[in-house]
Design a protein around this motif. Structure first.
Motif, PDB file in Angstrom:
ATOM      1  N   SER A 274       0.826  -1.199   0.000  1.00 21.80           N
ATOM      2  CA  SER A 274       0.000   0.000   0.000  1.00 21.80           C
ATOM      3  C   SER A 274       0.869   1.262   0.000  1.00 21.80           C
ATOM      4  CB  SER A 274      -0.915  -0.001   1.225  1.00 21.80           C
ATOM      5  OG  SER A 274      -1.525   1.259   1.406  1.00 21.80           O
ATOM      6  N   THR A 275       0.323   2.333  -0.541  1.00 27.01           N
ATOM      7  CA  THR A 275       1.024   3.623  -0.519  1.00 27.01           C
ATOM      8  C   THR A 275       0.900   4.292   0.851  1.00 27.01           C
ATOM      9  OG1 THR A 275      -0.970   4.705  -1.387  1.00 27.01           O
ATOM     10  CG2 THR A 275       0.713   4.013  -2.991  1.00 27.01           C
ATOM     11  N   SER A 276      -0.007   3.780   1.670  1.00 24.34           N
ATOM     12  CA  SER A 276      -0.209   4.313   3.020  1.00 24.34           C
ATOM     13  C   SER A 276      -0.312   3.156   4.009  1.00 24.34           C
ATOM     14  CB  SER A 276      -1.481   5.173   3.062  1.00 24.34           C
ATOM     15  OG  SER A 276      -1.666   5.724   4.345  1.00 24.34           O
ATOM     16  N   PRO A 277       0.827   2.497   4.289  1.00 25.85           N
ATOM     17  CA  PRO A 277       0.792   1.304   5.140  1.00 25.85           C
ATOM     18  C   PRO A 277       0.291   1.570   6.562  1.00 25.85           C
ATOM     19  CG  PRO A 277       3.053   2.016   4.761  1.00 25.85           C
ATOM     20  CD  PRO A 277       2.193   2.800   3.835  1.00 25.85           C
ATOM     21  N   LEU A 278       0.597   2.736   7.121  1.00 27.58           N
ATOM     22  CA  LEU A 278       0.144   3.035   8.475  1.00 27.58           C
ATOM     23  C   LEU A 278      -1.372   3.076   8.546  1.00 27.58           C
ATOM     24  CD1 LEU A 278       3.172   3.826   8.667  1.00 27.58           C
ATOM     25  CD2 LEU A 278       2.483   5.730  10.138  1.00 27.58           C
ATOM     26  N   HIS A 279      -1.983   3.736   7.566  1.00 26.98           N
ATOM     27  CA  HIS A 279      -3.441   3.841   7.532  1.00 26.98           C
ATOM     28  C   HIS A 279      -4.081   2.485   7.259  1.00 26.98           C
ATOM     29  CE1 HIS A 279      -7.443   5.383   6.719  1.00 26.98           C
ATOM     30  NE2 HIS A 279      -7.440   4.731   5.571  1.00 26.98           N
ATOM     31  N   GLU A 280      -3.533   1.744   6.301  1.00 25.99           N
ATOM     32  CA  GLU A 280      -4.086   0.432   5.965  1.00 25.99           C
ATOM     33  C   GLU A 280      -3.972  -0.529   7.142  1.00 25.99           C
ATOM     34  OE1 GLU A 280      -5.716  -0.595   3.289  1.00 25.99           O
ATOM     35  OE2 GLU A 280      -5.642   1.465   2.525  1.00 25.99           O
ATOM     36  N   PHE A 281      -2.871  -0.453   7.859  1.00 26.80           N
ATOM     37  CA  PHE A 281      -2.649  -1.314   9.028  1.00 26.80           C
ATOM     38  C   PHE A 281      -3.703  -1.054  10.095  1.00 26.80           C
ATOM     39  CE2 PHE A 281      -0.510  -1.854  13.216  1.00 26.80           C
ATOM     40  CZ  PHE A 281      -0.298  -3.222  13.173  1.00 26.80           C
ATOM     41  N   SER A 282      -3.914   0.227  10.427  1.00 27.50           N
ATOM     42  CA  SER A 282      -4.881   0.569  11.475  1.00 27.50           C
ATOM     43  C   SER A 282      -6.314   0.291  11.044  1.00 27.50           C
ATOM     44  CB  SER A 282      -4.737   2.041  11.876  1.00 27.50           C
ATOM     45  OG  SER A 282      -4.993   2.893  10.778  1.00 27.50           O
ATOM     46  N   SER A 283      -6.584   0.344   9.736  1.00 29.25           N
ATOM     47  CA  SER A 283      -7.937   0.079   9.237  1.00 29.25           C
ATOM     48  C   SER A 283      -8.252  -1.408   9.207  1.00 29.25           C
ATOM     49  CB  SER A 283      -8.101   0.667   7.830  1.00 29.25           C
ATOM     50  OG  SER A 283      -7.927   2.059   7.830  1.00 29.25           O
ATOM     51  N   ALA A 284      -7.237  -2.220   8.922  1.00 33.62           N
ATOM     52  CA  ALA A 284      -7.463  -3.657   8.720  1.00 33.62           C
ATOM     53  C   ALA A 284      -7.521  -4.444  10.018  1.00 33.62           C
ATOM     54  CB  ALA A 284      -6.368  -4.228   7.825  1.00 33.62           C
ATOM     55  N   ILE A 285      -6.769  -4.008  11.034  1.00 36.05           N
ATOM     56  CA  ILE A 285      -6.601  -4.813  12.247  1.00 36.05           C
ATOM     57  C   ILE A 285      -7.265  -4.129  13.432  1.00 36.05           C
ATOM     58  CG2 ILE A 285      -4.920  -5.892  13.805  1.00 36.05           C
ATOM     59  CD1 ILE A 285      -2.942  -5.714  11.420  1.00 36.05           C
ATOM     60  N   PRO A 286      -8.127  -4.815  14.157  1.00 37.41           N
ATOM     61  CA  PRO A 286      -8.796  -4.210  15.315  1.00 37.41           C
ATOM     62  C   PRO A 286      -7.846  -4.064  16.507  1.00 37.41           C
ATOM     63  CG  PRO A 286      -9.378  -6.528  15.150  1.00 37.41           C
ATOM     64  CD  PRO A 286      -8.572  -6.206  13.925  1.00 37.41           C
ATOM     65  N   ILE A 287      -8.069  -3.038  17.313  1.00 34.31           N
ATOM     66  CA  ILE A 287      -7.349  -2.898  18.563  1.00 34.31           C
ATOM     67  C   ILE A 287      -7.839  -3.994  19.512  1.00 34.31           C
ATOM     68  CG2 ILE A 287      -6.918  -1.377  20.543  1.00 34.31           C
ATOM     69  CD1 ILE A 287      -7.485   0.980  18.612  1.00 34.31           C
ATOM     70  N   THR A 288      -6.926  -4.613  20.231  1.00 35.91           N
ATOM     71  CA  THR A 288      -7.300  -5.757  21.052  1.00 35.91           C
ATOM     72  C   THR A 288      -6.799  -5.636  22.488  1.00 35.91           C
ATOM     73  OG1 THR A 288      -7.203  -8.184  21.174  1.00 35.91           O
ATOM     74  CG2 THR A 288      -5.237  -7.069  20.423  1.00 35.91           C
ATOM     75  N   THR A 289      -7.548  -6.229  23.407  1.00 35.87           N
ATOM     76  CA  THR A 289      -7.106  -6.352  24.794  1.00 35.87           C
ATOM     77  C   THR A 289      -6.458  -7.723  24.963  1.00 35.87           C
ATOM     78  OG1 THR A 289      -9.204  -7.322  25.513  1.00 35.87           O
ATOM     79  CG2 THR A 289      -9.004  -4.911  25.601  1.00 35.87           C
ATOM     80  N   TYR A 290      -5.857  -7.950  26.119  1.00 37.61           N
ATOM     81  CA  TYR A 290      -5.210  -9.237  26.358  1.00 37.61           C
ATOM     82  C   TYR A 290      -6.205 -10.379  26.269  1.00 37.61           C
ATOM     83  CZ  TYR A 290      -2.860 -13.148  28.572  1.00 37.61           C
ATOM     84  OH  TYR A 290      -2.335 -14.386  28.808  1.00 37.61           O
TER      85      TYR A 290
END
Length: 504
Positions: A57-73
């Motif tokens: 992607s041309t914007s890996p930071l944005h694609e990363f945060s969009s594709a993967i949910p924030i998770t708890t332990y």
């Protein structure tokens, strides 16, 4: 002039100059993320979330945060860590995970098993070396570089679980110490492996006269206990009577201010306090020089950082993350704002919510300080008292009363009048009511929300003063003496019942 000391001092000077000349900006974080994604693209996690596409992607930071949910332990454990613990390969990180660090958390919390990869260990060794290079900033004499480092940590004894080994992170790392460094590291393998804190304390005290310590590292409560035991055993005026070369105390885990007055009494000369931010999930930051206000965030240590503004838009009243919460990359943060920290690491944790809140004190050097925990705050009716607010209130109250309050905890009371109940550890005889009145006044100065609700819905706080030993004794009852264990600043309901039972 000692040859080894001269060589090490020269190395520290050159290494420190080299580190300062290296480019230090947010672009390092983009490179870290790309390395992590590339390394893990063949894992089950990497295939599930299309790491290859994110890399292209041309914007890996944005694609990363969009594709993967924030998770708890808990969420990450249920979906991914269970498979890793069962010995499966290539689940969250290439290969089979050989080590898991038991995260101590706070009293009452069950142990979390945090994956520790070989890549993590190598990064930790490299970061530890760069931290040692900062000693040059303190202007140490040549012979200081030949003195020993005393690490007051958990047991280095690991438990063999057949498919992996688990234990304190310090124990995992102790087995990976380079041979040349073991000469300088104390208390040594035999004492470090002792699982019982009282036995370890006794062994350290016994061996203390044989050592020439220049640096101490550890959680303040346990370091204070070690120093006091040595001073008492050998009838010393200060710890410098036995360790005249002690110059640096590297601390972390809790705010140092409540402990500093008592520690200063144990020193016979100036000691530099260097704050570090080391968790089971990674080495995140350390103080670069004793006059800095914050710790420099380690942008190239195998950890990709994201930051969630810690406010009502992203977290509910209990500290639970809202589904619509958005994490910011490093180049979008601001000074003076509390952020919940999210990390992706070279041990296969992905967009993992650490639980700590931090604040940037400088964007020029990306320096931070820890302000609390997302679940450790008091907000029964909108007062939003953070641990940072509590620490300041306690410190200012103690200073005005001329007392020392190294330990405390608090909880909200809802039956009848809505109020806060504080348990404060001190050796001085003062009035509960006097302390409560002054603490209330200080908190109103520090936090506008608290001052507002105190006029309407929140009743005045109550205070119970206790000998500070009660807090240590409670941890002992829980089997949580030593290492990275610390007392919870805000009591959860189940912890509160245990605490009340303990107090009788």
């Amino acid at each position: 002039m000692a040859l080894i000391g001269s060589i090490l001092k020269g190395t520290a000077k050159l290494g420190n100059q080299f580190e300062e000349k290296k480019r230090f900006d947010y672009s390092l974080q983009t490179k870290v993320l790309q390395k992590l994604l590339d390394k893990a693209k063949g894992t089950d996690f990497g295939r599930t979330y299309n790491f290859k596409e994110i890399l292209q992607s041309t914007s890996p930071l944005h694609e990363f945060s969009s594709a993967i949910p924030i998770t708890t332990y808990e969420e990450f454990y249920e979906k991914w860590l269970t498979r890793t613990l069962q010995g499966e390969k290539d689940v969250i990180w290439p290969g089979r995970m050989k080590y898991f660090a038991l995260s101590s958390g706070t009293s009452g919390s069950p142990s979390k098993r945090i994956p520790v990869s070989e890549t993590f260990i190598k990064n930790f060794q490299r970061v530890s070396l760069t931290q040692m290079l900062t000693l040059h900033d303190y202007g140490m004499e040549t012979d200081f570089y030949e003195k020993s480092l005393l690490i007051i940590g958990g047991s280095s004894q690991l438990k063999d679980m057949e498919l992996y080994k688990e234990g304190d992170l310090s124990g995992i790392l102790a087995g990976k110490i380079p041979f040349w460094f073991s000469k300088f590291s104390k208390p040594g393998k035999t004492i470090s492996r002792l699982p019982n804190w009282e036995m370890k304390l006794g062994a350290i005290v016994k061996e203390a006269p044989k050592w020439n310590i220049g640096i101490i590292s550890g959680v303040p409560a346990w370091v204070e206990m070690v120093l006091k035991s040595i001073i008492k055993t050998y009838n010393l005026n200060s710890i410098h009577d036995i360790w005249p070369s002690l110059k640096v105390y590297a601390h972390g885990g809790v705010a140092i201010d409540p402990y500093k007055p008592e520690l200063m009494k144990l020193f016979g000369q100036e000691v530099f306090f260097q704050e570090t931010y080391l968790a089971s999930e990674g080495y995140f930051a350390y103080q670069k020089g004793g006059n800095r206000k914050g710790m420099r965030l380690l942008l190239n240590s195998g950890v990709y950082f994201e930051f969630i503004p810690f406010d009502r838009n992203n977290f509910d009243e209990t500290g639970k993350l809202r589904p619509e919460a958005v994490a910011l990359p490093l180049h979008e943060v601001k000074e003076g704002v509390d952020y919940a920290l999210v990390v992706s690491t070279c041990s296969g944790l992905w967009r993992y919510l650490i639980g700590d809140t931090i604040r940037f004190t400088s964007l020029l050097d990306y320096e931070i300080r820890i302000t609390g925990r997302i679940t450790h705050f008091l907000s029964i009716c909108g007062e939003h008292l953070s641990v940072d607010n509590m620490n300041k209130g306690i410190q200012q109250t103690a200073e005005k009363l001329g007392i020392h309050i190294p330990e405390y905890t608090a909880h909200a009371v809802k039956n009848g009048k809505i109020r806060h109940h504080w348990y404060l550890g001190t050796d001085k005889i003062v009035s509960d009511q006097e302390v409560a009145l002054l603490l209330d006044q200080e908190l109103q100065k520090i936090n506008d929300d608290y001052a507002s609700v105190r006029k309407h819905t929140l009743d005045k706080p109550t205070v119970t003063l206790l000998p500070k030993e009660y807090f240590i004794d409670f941890l002992a009852r829980k089997g949580k003496l030593g290492g990275q264990n610390k007392f919870p600043r805000v009591m959860k309901p189940e912890q509160l019942e245990e605490w009340k039972s303990f107090l009788g």
